[in-house]
Design a protein around this motif. Sequence first.
Motif, PDB file in Angstrom:
ATOM      1  N   ILE A  32     -73.127 -41.544 -32.205  1.00 61.05           N
ATOM      2  CA  ILE A  32     -74.115 -40.741 -32.918  1.00 61.05           C
ATOM      3  C   ILE A  32     -74.007 -39.299 -32.437  1.00 61.05           C
ATOM      4  CG2 ILE A  32     -76.553 -40.388 -33.373  1.00 61.05           C
ATOM      5  CD1 ILE A  32     -75.493 -42.931 -34.598  1.00 61.05           C
ATOM      6  N   ALA A  33     -73.655 -38.397 -33.325  1.00 62.66           N
ATOM      7  CA  ALA A  33     -73.431 -37.007 -32.944  1.00 62.66           C
ATOM      8  C   ALA A  33     -73.804 -36.093 -34.113  1.00 62.66           C
ATOM      9  CB  ALA A  33     -71.966 -36.803 -32.543  1.00 62.66           C
ATOM     10  N   GLY A  34     -73.532 -34.814 -33.967  1.00 64.10           N
ATOM     11  CA  GLY A  34     -73.769 -33.873 -35.048  1.00 64.10           C
ATOM     12  C   GLY A  34     -75.206 -33.906 -35.545  1.00 64.10           C
ATOM     13  N   ARG A  35     -75.374 -33.728 -36.845  1.00 67.95           N
ATOM     14  CA  ARG A  35     -76.709 -33.663 -37.432  1.00 67.95           C
ATOM     15  C   ARG A  35     -77.481 -34.962 -37.239  1.00 67.95           C
ATOM     16  NH1 ARG A  35     -77.553 -32.703 -43.834  1.00 67.95           N
ATOM     17  NH2 ARG A  35     -76.628 -34.788 -43.814  1.00 67.95           N
ATOM     18  N   ASN A  36     -76.779 -36.082 -37.248  1.00 66.53           N
ATOM     19  CA  ASN A  36     -77.421 -37.376 -37.053  1.00 66.53           C
ATOM     20  C   ASN A  36     -78.130 -37.418 -35.699  1.00 66.53           C
ATOM     21  OD1 ASN A  36     -78.165 -40.073 -37.048  1.00 66.53           O
ATOM     22  ND2 ASN A  36     -76.120 -40.856 -37.451  1.00 66.53           N
ATOM     23  N   ARG A  37     -77.427 -37.010 -34.638  1.00 71.90           N
ATOM     24  CA  ARG A  37     -78.042 -36.989 -33.315  1.00 71.90           C
ATOM     25  C   ARG A  37     -79.165 -35.959 -33.240  1.00 71.90           C
ATOM     26  NH1 ARG A  37     -80.570 -38.912 -29.173  1.00 71.90           N
ATOM     27  NH2 ARG A  37     -80.692 -37.400 -27.473  1.00 71.90           N
ATOM     28  N   MET A  38     -78.959 -34.805 -33.845  1.00 71.04           N
ATOM     29  CA  MET A  38     -79.965 -33.752 -33.772  1.00 71.04           C
ATOM     30  C   MET A  38     -81.285 -34.183 -34.389  1.00 71.04           C
ATOM     31  SD  MET A  38     -77.581 -30.502 -34.813  1.00 71.04           S
ATOM     32  CE  MET A  38     -75.985 -30.245 -34.051  1.00 71.04           C
ATOM     33  N   ILE A  39     -81.224 -34.850 -35.535  1.00 72.33           N
ATOM     34  CA  ILE A  39     -82.461 -35.248 -36.214  1.00 72.33           C
ATOM     35  C   ILE A  39     -83.147 -36.367 -35.450  1.00 72.33           C
ATOM     36  CG2 ILE A  39     -81.491 -36.985 -37.793  1.00 72.33           C
ATOM     37  CD1 ILE A  39     -83.996 -34.212 -38.730  1.00 72.33           C
ATOM     38  N   ARG A  40     -82.379 -37.242 -34.808  1.00 72.50           N
ATOM     39  CA  ARG A  40     -82.974 -38.288 -33.970  1.00 72.50           C
ATOM     40  C   ARG A  40     -83.651 -37.670 -32.747  1.00 72.50           C
ATOM     41  NH1 ARG A  40     -80.525 -43.651 -34.888  1.00 72.50           N
ATOM     42  NH2 ARG A  40     -79.171 -43.460 -36.717  1.00 72.50           N
ATOM     43  N   LYS A  41     -82.994 -36.708 -32.139  1.00 77.58           N
ATOM     44  CA  LYS A  41     -83.584 -36.029 -30.988  1.00 77.58           C
ATOM     45  C   LYS A  41     -84.864 -35.311 -31.387  1.00 77.58           C
ATOM     46  CE  LYS A  41     -82.379 -32.967 -27.117  1.00 77.58           C
ATOM     47  NZ  LYS A  41     -83.633 -32.200 -27.132  1.00 77.58           N
ATOM     48  N   HIS A  42     -84.868 -34.741 -32.568  1.00 73.02           N
ATOM     49  CA  HIS A  42     -86.071 -34.076 -33.064  1.00 73.02           C
ATOM     50  C   HIS A  42     -87.230 -35.067 -33.143  1.00 73.02           C
ATOM     51  CE1 HIS A  42     -88.730 -31.548 -35.399  1.00 73.02           C
ATOM     52  NE2 HIS A  42     -88.741 -32.429 -36.373  1.00 73.02           N
ATOM     53  N   ALA A  43     -86.963 -36.271 -33.648  1.00 69.23           N
ATOM     54  CA  ALA A  43     -88.008 -37.286 -33.757  1.00 69.23           C
ATOM     55  C   ALA A  43     -88.520 -37.692 -32.379  1.00 69.23           C
ATOM     56  CB  ALA A  43     -87.475 -38.503 -34.506  1.00 69.23           C
ATOM     57  N   ILE A  44     -87.594 -37.942 -31.450  1.00 68.04           N
ATOM     58  CA  ILE A  44     -87.977 -38.358 -30.095  1.00 68.04           C
ATOM     59  C   ILE A  44     -88.787 -37.265 -29.398  1.00 68.04           C
ATOM     60  CG2 ILE A  44     -87.112 -39.005 -27.818  1.00 68.04           C
ATOM     61  CD1 ILE A  44     -84.589 -40.117 -29.305  1.00 68.04           C
ATOM     62  N   ASP A  45     -88.285 -36.028 -29.447  1.00 64.30           N
ATOM     63  CA  ASP A  45     -88.962 -34.919 -28.776  1.00 64.30           C
ATOM     64  C   ASP A  45     -90.321 -34.632 -29.407  1.00 64.30           C
ATOM     65  OD1 ASP A  45     -86.772 -34.750 -27.159  1.00 64.30           O
ATOM     66  OD2 ASP A  45     -85.973 -32.910 -28.051  1.00 64.30           O
ATOM     67  N   SER A  46     -90.421 -34.790 -30.721  1.00 66.51           N
ATOM     68  CA  SER A  46     -91.701 -34.549 -31.401  1.00 66.51           C
ATOM     69  C   SER A  46     -92.772 -35.480 -30.864  1.00 66.51           C
ATOM     70  CB  SER A  46     -91.552 -34.751 -32.908  1.00 66.51           C
ATOM     71  OG  SER A  46     -90.695 -33.781 -33.464  1.00 66.51           O
ATOM     72  N   ILE A  47     -92.378 -36.697 -30.539  1.00 63.98           N
ATOM     73  CA  ILE A  47     -93.331 -37.673 -30.006  1.00 63.98           C
ATOM     74  C   ILE A  47     -93.586 -37.429 -28.525  1.00 63.98           C
ATOM     75  CG2 ILE A  47     -93.629 -40.119 -29.436  1.00 63.98           C
ATOM     76  CD1 ILE A  47     -92.125 -40.772 -32.041  1.00 63.98           C
ATOM     77  N   ARG A  48     -92.538 -37.389 -27.729  1.00 66.36           N
ATOM     78  CA  ARG A  48     -92.703 -37.423 -26.271  1.00 66.36           C
ATOM     79  C   ARG A  48     -93.124 -36.104 -25.651  1.00 66.36           C
ATOM     80  NH1 ARG A  48     -87.589 -41.480 -24.784  1.00 66.36           N
ATOM     81  NH2 ARG A  48     -88.710 -43.405 -25.348  1.00 66.36           N
ATOM     82  N   THR A  49     -92.930 -34.979 -26.348  1.00 65.24           N
ATOM     83  CA  THR A  49     -93.387 -33.687 -25.818  1.00 65.24           C
ATOM     84  C   THR A  49     -94.747 -33.290 -26.364  1.00 65.24           C
ATOM     85  OG1 THR A  49     -92.253 -32.412 -27.551  1.00 65.24           O
ATOM     86  CG2 THR A  49     -91.005 -32.900 -25.540  1.00 65.24           C
ATOM     87  N   ASP A  50     -95.307 -34.092 -27.238  1.00 64.51           N
ATOM     88  CA  ASP A  50     -96.645 -33.819 -27.769  1.00 64.51           C
ATOM     89  C   ASP A  50     -97.673 -34.075 -26.664  1.00 64.51           C
ATOM     90  OD1 ASP A  50     -99.209 -34.134 -29.049  1.00 64.51           O
ATOM     91  OD2 ASP A  50     -98.156 -34.383 -30.949  1.00 64.51           O
ATOM     92  N   PRO A  51     -98.574 -33.126 -26.396  1.00 62.35           N
ATOM     93  CA  PRO A  51     -99.610 -33.362 -25.368  1.00 62.35           C
ATOM     94  C   PRO A  51    -100.414 -34.630 -25.620  1.00 62.35           C
ATOM     95  CG  PRO A  51     -99.577 -31.049 -26.006  1.00 62.35           C
ATOM     96  CD  PRO A  51     -98.661 -31.764 -26.966  1.00 62.35           C
ATOM     97  N   GLY A  52    -100.588 -34.977 -26.872  1.00 58.39           N
ATOM     98  CA  GLY A  52    -101.339 -36.181 -27.211  1.00 58.39           C
ATOM     99  C   GLY A  52    -100.611 -37.465 -26.892  1.00 58.39           C
ATOM    100  N   PHE A  53     -99.322 -37.356 -26.538  1.00 50.41           N
ATOM    101  CA  PHE A  53     -98.544 -38.543 -26.187  1.00 50.41           C
ATOM    102  C   PHE A  53     -99.037 -39.153 -24.871  1.00 50.41           C
ATOM    103  CE2 PHE A  53     -94.560 -40.352 -24.262  1.00 50.41           C
ATOM    104  CZ  PHE A  53     -94.438 -41.426 -25.139  1.00 50.41           C
ATOM    105  N   ALA A  54     -99.509 -38.299 -23.974  1.00 47.29           N
ATOM    106  CA  ALA A  54    -100.129 -38.740 -22.719  1.00 47.29           C
ATOM    107  C   ALA A  54     -99.240 -39.707 -21.951  1.00 47.29           C
ATOM    108  CB  ALA A  54    -101.495 -39.376 -22.997  1.00 47.29           C
TER     109      ALA A  54
END
Length: 360
Positions: A177-199
């Motif tokens: 998994i690389a390129g745009r595929n990896r980038m969009i997956r990382k975006h999803a993961i980071d959106s969840i885990r870096t959200d302060p509400g993720f606690a």
Amino acid sequence: MAQPKGGAWTWPKPEEGDFIINDFQFSDGNNLKELRIHYRTLGRLEKDEDGRATNAVLIMHGTTGNSANFFKNVYAGELFNPGQLLDAEKYYLILPDGIGHAGSTKPSNGLRNQFPRYGYRDMVRAQHMLLTQHLGVDHLRLVTGTSMGGMHTWLWGVTYPDFMDALFPLASLPAQIAGRNRMIRKHAIDSIRTDPGFADGNYEVQPRGFDAALHVLAWMSSAPHQWQKAASDRESADEFIDNWIEVAAMDRDANDMAYAFDASYDYDPRPGLRDIKAPLTAVNFACDQVNPPELRILEEEIKNVKNGPMPFVVDVIKAHKDCWKLRKEIGRQRSMFSVHSSHEEPVLRVAPDDMARSTK
């Protein structure tokens, strides 16, 4: 499981069960005392005079999906009925929920962000244990799956090359998994885990980043032509995506989704492609947002499959409701359903107008 829209099932009702694996060891070194793998089956297992399974078929779902996804008219209605390619009266169909998904053990069951980090190889190994230790299956007639399930199909061929007669990966690529595929997956993961509400995974309500991750899933599942028809102006587009996100959020969880997107971290079948022994037919879709055909990764990597020459490419335009009827085209190409099928035509390039990843 809900009854399909428009009437009753036309295929047999599946049986459901759970397999408990004790002290399952994950690739990252962690373990679970009990790992539950939920599954659905159709049909009856048959064995030859030597006790070897002869009619088992493994079917695997996509990221954040589950085995119930396949029990819809677009899939089961086209494949599981009498006389169809995966006739449930002829084959023993096995549809597991992957680790971290649906009825199988997952982070939201209690461990949350302390759940072991699982990868695709862990998921495939658990599937193999389900078959061999619980269902009595020592050989598969066919291994197939869509999206993540397609990637698992490649791993099955690499990891257990003598276990199957044929491989049929859909909507997937045999590459890391690389390129745009990896980038969009990382975006999803980071959106969840870096959200302060993720606690740190101990939230009481779904964090706002969960909504962003669902939008990533929507993009990955989208089919441009169909969605343009369904939402041809600004107002209808806003309503369409709002409704999609609302429905998608009903049976999903932020921890589960972050883990599911992260699970591809260990996926790279390329070093083992030359070990694949079974005939392999790969089908991708021209409107696939995740695996766009212009990358030509499949065409290049298929050369490394044993006896796999330059790919034979077929373009078939199908409407959404007819996509799985491409089985007729696949059948004409002497694909995975013949034990004696060859590697002469290892790639089918299918370009449905409306469906890239409908079983997601």
